[in-house]
Design a protein around this motif. Structure first.
Motif, PDB file in Angstrom:
ATOM      1  N   UNK A 129      28.945  -6.613  33.368  1.00  0.00           N
ATOM      2  CA  UNK A 129      28.119  -6.637  32.169  1.00  0.00           C
ATOM      3  C   UNK A 129      26.948  -7.600  32.343  1.00  0.00           C
ATOM      4  N   UNK A 130      27.200  -8.757  32.987  1.00  0.00           N
ATOM      5  CA  UNK A 130      26.118  -9.714  33.242  1.00  0.00           C
ATOM      6  C   UNK A 130      25.055  -9.092  34.134  1.00  0.00           C
ATOM      7  N   UNK A 131      25.512  -8.380  35.175  1.00  0.00           N
ATOM      8  CA  UNK A 131      24.581  -7.725  36.090  1.00  0.00           C
ATOM      9  C   UNK A 131      23.725  -6.699  35.354  1.00  0.00           C
ATOM     10  N   UNK A 132      24.354  -5.925  34.466  1.00  0.00           N
ATOM     11  CA  UNK A 132      23.614  -4.934  33.686  1.00  0.00           C
ATOM     12  C   UNK A 132      22.596  -5.612  32.772  1.00  0.00           C
ATOM     13  N   UNK A 133      23.007  -6.711  32.158  1.00  0.00           N
ATOM     14  CA  UNK A 133      22.120  -7.410  31.225  1.00  0.00           C
ATOM     15  C   UNK A 133      20.890  -7.933  31.950  1.00  0.00           C
ATOM     16  N   UNK A 134      21.094  -8.499  33.145  1.00  0.00           N
ATOM     17  CA  UNK A 134      19.968  -9.041  33.905  1.00  0.00           C
ATOM     18  C   UNK A 134      18.981  -7.965  34.337  1.00  0.00           C
ATOM     19  N   UNK A 135      19.481  -6.748  34.542  1.00  0.00           N
ATOM     20  CA  UNK A 135      18.603  -5.663  34.974  1.00  0.00           C
ATOM     21  C   UNK A 135      18.081  -4.834  33.797  1.00  0.00           C
ATOM     22  N   UNK A 136      18.494  -5.206  32.576  1.00  0.00           N
ATOM     23  CA  UNK A 136      18.017  -4.508  31.391  1.00  0.00           C
ATOM     24  C   UNK A 136      18.624  -3.141  31.175  1.00  0.00           C
ATOM     25  N   UNK A 137      19.813  -2.905  31.757  1.00  0.00           N
ATOM     26  CA  UNK A 137      20.432  -1.578  31.664  1.00  0.00           C
ATOM     27  C   UNK A 137      21.586  -1.502  30.673  1.00  0.00           C
ATOM     28  N   UNK A 138      21.709  -2.498  29.803  1.00  0.00           N
ATOM     29  CA  UNK A 138      22.800  -2.479  28.827  1.00  0.00           C
ATOM     30  C   UNK A 138      22.472  -1.492  27.710  1.00  0.00           C
ATOM     31  N   UNK A 139      23.420  -0.637  27.391  1.00  0.00           N
ATOM     32  CA  UNK A 139      23.273   0.308  26.282  1.00  0.00           C
ATOM     33  C   UNK A 139      24.259  -0.091  25.187  1.00  0.00           C
ATOM     34  N   UNK A 140      23.716  -0.451  24.045  1.00  0.00           N
ATOM     35  CA  UNK A 140      24.555  -0.882  22.931  1.00  0.00           C
ATOM     36  C   UNK A 140      25.032   0.324  22.126  1.00  0.00           C
TER      37      UNK A 140
END
Length: 236
Positions: A129-140
């Motif tokens: 999840x941290x990796x996704x957040x840093x790359x801007x790929x988090x889908x809420x």
């Protein structure tokens, strides 16, 4: 018994030993290594998840050079958390290798191994999840959530850890529903992490307060605790 001990050593202790070395590499900021495991069981899958985590972390560090300092601090902190269940797993594997253990003890050790493995898996998923957040790929996934019930769920599921601590928790939650558009799973982790941090870093025998204050315009959720160490550093 001898065959069982050999199987445990080859099938569990060896890959876990490799993961321990890999954890130390990550803690030291070294992401240039390979974690190769041939096993097809749950331990093998755990190692492959760990390797995938390493690759994602490496990709993130290359793409986000400007966040290098913060990333290293984050990796160091999470690596410390990773080592805790991993060390417990290795310890119980060593116990299982003893020839004079009873069947009841063996079942207890295996149950503990399963629990610690699940904890390790959850930590690795957090790193994803941290990796996704840093790359801007988090889908809420926002839905209407009763945040009072969500907090009570966190309190219930963490009750054993809270009871084992020497801290007194004071929960100030309203009886009525408070509905907010939230990603329930991620908000649960936020609350869980805040409580876990309070358990880890509060002054012994102090109080921890969790308040939910709501009016027509705003909802405030406040976590308060007394830090074990004086917080005299730069907030940044």
């Amino acid at each position: 018994a001898g065959i069982l001990i050999i199987w445990i050593y080859r099938g569990v202790a060896i890959p876990l030993g490799q993961m321990k070395i890999a954890t130390q590499n990550i803690k030291d900021g070294n992401l240039d290594f390979d974690l190769e495991v041939e096993a097809d069981d749950e331990i093998g899958q755990l190692c492959r998840d760990f390797e995938e985590m390493r690759l994602r972390l490496k990709e993130t560090s290359i793409e986000k050079v400007e966040y290098d300092k913060r990333s290293k601090e984050l990796i160091s902190n999470i690596s410390h958390d990773l080592k805790t269940p991993l060390t417990a797993i290795i310890t119980y594997v060593d116990l299982l290798k003893k020839e004079n253990i009873t069947e009841e003890e063996r079942k207890s050790y295996i149950a503990t191994l399963d629990q610690k493995s699940q904890r390790l898996k959850a930590l690795i998923e957090d790193l994803f999840e941290v990796s996704k957040a840093n790359s801007g790929n988090v889908k809420m996934n926002f839905v209407d959530i009763n945040v009072v019930s969500l907090l009570r769920q966190v309190r219930s599921e963490m009750d054993e850890e809270i009871q084992k601590s020497n801290l007194q928790f004071r929960w100030n939650l309203p009886e009525e529903k408070v509905i907010l558009p939230l990603d329930g799973q991620r908000m649960y982790r936020v609350f869980e992490n805040l409580i876990r941090n309070a358990l880890k870093y509060s002054m012994p025998y102090s109080r921890v307060y969790v308040d939910l204050l709501a009016d027509e315009q705003n909802v405030k959720i406040i976590f308060r605790n007394m830090s074990a160490n004086e917080m005299n550093y730069d907030p940044d």
